[in-house]
Scaffold this active site. Structure first.
Site, PDB file in Angstrom:
ATOM      1  N   SER A 173       0.827  -1.208   0.000  1.00  0.00           N
ATOM      2  CA  SER A 173       0.000   0.000   0.000  1.00  0.00           C
ATOM      3  C   SER A 173       0.866   1.265   0.000  1.00  0.00           C
ATOM      4  O   SER A 173       2.044   1.240   0.358  1.00  0.00           O
ATOM      5  CB  SER A 173      -0.919  -0.002   1.221  1.00  0.00           C
TER       6      SER A 173
HETATM    7  C1  LIG Z   1      -3.483  -4.111  -0.689  1.00  0.00           C
HETATM    8  S1  LIG Z   1      -2.919  -5.716  -0.401  1.00  0.00           S
HETATM    9  C2  LIG Z   1      -2.329  -5.670   1.252  1.00  0.00           C
HETATM   10  C3  LIG Z   1      -1.200  -4.766   1.524  1.00  0.00           C
HETATM   11  C4  LIG Z   1      -0.404  -5.202   2.705  1.00  0.00           C
HETATM   12  N1  LIG Z   1      -1.030  -4.899   3.963  1.00  0.00           N
HETATM   13  C5  LIG Z   1       1.014  -4.693   2.639  1.00  0.00           C
HETATM   14  O1  LIG Z   1       1.420  -3.916   3.490  1.00  0.00           O
HETATM   15  O2  LIG Z   1       1.722  -5.105   1.727  1.00  0.00           O
HETATM   16  C6  LIG Z   1      -4.419  -6.673  -0.125  1.00  0.00           C
HETATM   17  C7  LIG Z   1      -4.143  -8.109   0.211  1.00  0.00           C
HETATM   18  O3  LIG Z   1      -5.353  -8.691   0.669  1.00  0.00           O
HETATM   19  C8  LIG Z   1      -5.354 -10.035   0.278  1.00  0.00           C
HETATM   20  N2  LIG Z   1      -6.721 -10.547   0.371  1.00  0.00           N
HETATM   21  C9  LIG Z   1      -7.747 -10.387  -0.506  1.00  0.00           C
HETATM   22  N3  LIG Z   1      -8.851 -11.005  -0.064  1.00  0.00           N
HETATM   23  C10 LIG Z   1      -8.534 -11.561   1.128  1.00  0.00           C
HETATM   24  C11 LIG Z   1      -9.255 -12.332   2.067  1.00  0.00           C
HETATM   25  N4  LIG Z   1     -10.541 -12.639   1.862  1.00  0.00           N
HETATM   26  N5  LIG Z   1      -8.617 -12.747   3.170  1.00  0.00           N
HETATM   27  C12 LIG Z   1      -7.308 -12.443   3.383  1.00  0.00           C
HETATM   28  N6  LIG Z   1      -6.566 -11.727   2.522  1.00  0.00           N
HETATM   29  C13 LIG Z   1      -7.178 -11.274   1.417  1.00  0.00           C
HETATM   30  C14 LIG Z   1      -4.787 -10.002  -1.121  1.00  0.00           C
HETATM   31  O4  LIG Z   1      -4.312 -11.271  -1.522  1.00  0.00           O
HETATM   32  C15 LIG Z   1      -3.691  -8.950  -0.964  1.00  0.00           C
HETATM   33  O5  LIG Z   1      -2.460  -9.541  -0.665  1.00  0.00           O
END
Ligand SMILES: C[S@@+](CC[C@H](N)C(=O)[O-])C[C@H]1O[C@@H](n2cnc3c(N)ncnc32)[C@H](O)[C@@H]1O
Length: 392
Positions: free
Chosen positions: A92
């Site tokens: 992010s």
């Molecule tokens: C914007 S990224 C996260 C950024 C992260 N916090 C970082 O600092 O790098 C969103 C993440 O949410 C995960 N994601 C999507 N749906 C999800 C779910 N239902 N449960 C857990 N993770 C999920 C995606 O695979 C992705 O890696």
């Protein structure tokens, strides 16, 4: 993605101290300085045009992308190399990470659940601030979870990183004082509220098919409900189960479709382009996607706004050209009259005094969620126009 709009990337700077985003509150500044983002970014990333950038082949470009105050794309199409180029994971935008950590309002000893581990950078920041033993993070993608575990261990952190669907929370380590999601939802899972202590907070990007989105901050009450207001403008990728359907206008708006023609004096500028108006319209009109298609350069001011509901196949088009100034042609096809729904929601928002996003809130109970204006006792009732209510 995971940034705020409009997305003009800034640069964080080259030195370690410059790794601290300006939005970081004082207590978080040493944490950002200790946990550099670059340590969590994989060797293969993508630029804004979805062109792959490999650290070993283009180290300067890789470093420049990582230094920007912008999201870094770290996965496309859930890792499927034959996909359409949908961003499925990113690190992010640092300013947004810092703003969300400030909003999370943590104190020493608090236990935090994070949904969406991604690279593990935010997990590491939480672990550095609160201790690894107080941090649980859930990532749905096994390859990403494994990579994040490795990066975290290399940086000296050992929080719980679970590979699971975070929509169920992670009951094994509950209760939590704080839940933070780094992917957006349209419905807040009750599990997140149920696994938070009374008095605790759930912080999540929240949006609708029409508008993604804002930051929602829910306070959890002793009766097992959570409620709070919408706030900052943040644009995150959806959690997997909340993704809006893919597909282009060409696939949905076919020449053989019957459509009714009418005209309107309503220009799309505000209903579609204004942040507060489009947020409110999204609350009233479910499952409506919108796309703007320009005939040529945007400056020519010749474009069509398409409103689409993939579930019913309904669509509306709304045509703007310099010649038709003040009267715009609308076509509507299908069971839902999407333009009529949008126009009714627009009139409702104007009639309510054009409330800003922060006058709206949301309450989550065991039975589901509902949105409200100013106070949970004034829910946003069903729209007054006649239309079906497709399941969301
Ligand atoms: C914007 S990224 C996260 C950024 C992260 N916090 C970082 O600092 O790098 C969103 C993440 O949410 C995960 N994601 C999507 N749906 C999800 C779910 N239902 N449960 C857990 N993770 C999920 C995606 O695979 C992705 O890696």
């Amino acid at each position: 993605m995971a940034g705020s709009r409009p997305g003009v990337p800034g640069v964080l700077g080259a030195s370690d101290s410059a790794n601290v985003p300006g939005a970081a509150p004082p207590e978080w500044r040493p944490v950002f300085a200790r946990v550099p983002r670059a340590s969590f970014i994989p060797a293969v990333i993508w630029d804004d045009d979805r062109r792959v950038v490999r650290r070993d082949r283009e180290p300067d470009r890789w470093a420049a992308l990582v230094r920007r105050d912008a999201p870094v794309i770290t996965q496309l199409d859930d890792g499927d190399a034959s996909g359409r180029g949908y961003v499925s994971s990113s690190a992010s935008m640092p300013t947004v990470v810092a703003m969300m950590l400030a909003e999370l309002d943590v104190a020493d000893g608090m236990r935090v659940l994070e949904i969406g581990t991604g690279t593990g950078w935010n997990t590491a920041l939480l672990a550095a601030r609160l201790g690894s033993e107080n941090v649980t993070s859930v990532e749905i993608d096994p390859a990403l979870a494994a990579a994040a575990r490795r990066s975290l261990a290399d940086a000296g952190f050992r929080p719980t990183v679970a590979t699971a669907d975070g929509m169920a929370g992670w009951p094994e380590n509950a209760p939590y004082d704080r839940v933070i999601a780094t992917a957006a939802v349209q419905r807040v899972p009750y599990a997140w509220v149920a696994q938070t202590r009374p008095g605790g907070l759930v912080l999540t990007p929240w949006g609708t098919a029409f508008h993604n989105g804002t930051l929602l901050r829910l306070r959890v009450h002793g009766d097992g409900t959570g409620s709070g207001r919408f706030g900052a403008d943040v644009g995150f990728m959806w959690t997997r189960s909340e993704r809006t359907p893919h597909g282009s206008v060409e696939e949905r708006v076919l020449p053989e479709h019957d459509s009714d023609a009418s005209t309107t004096e309503l220009h799309p500028y505000e209903p579609v382009g204004d942040f507060d108006a489009s947020f409110a319209i999204g609350l009233r009109v479910p499952a409506m996607l919108s796309t703007v298609v320009h005939d040529g350069p945007a400056a020519d001011n010749r474009f069509t706004v398409y409103l689409m509901d993939p579930a019913t196949g309904s669509w509306a088009s709304w045509r703007v050209t310099p010649e038709t100034h003040g009267s715009y042609q609308v076509r509507q096809h299908g069971r839902r009259r999407l333009f009529a729904e949008l126009a009714a929601a627009w009139r409702w928002w104007e009639g309510a005094g054009r409330p800003g996003v922060d006058r709206f809130g949301l309450t989550v109970t065991r039975d589901g969620q509902y949105t409200w204006l100013d106070h949970p006792e004034t829910p946003i009732g069903p729209p007054t126009d006649e239309r079906p209510h497709p399941p969301r």
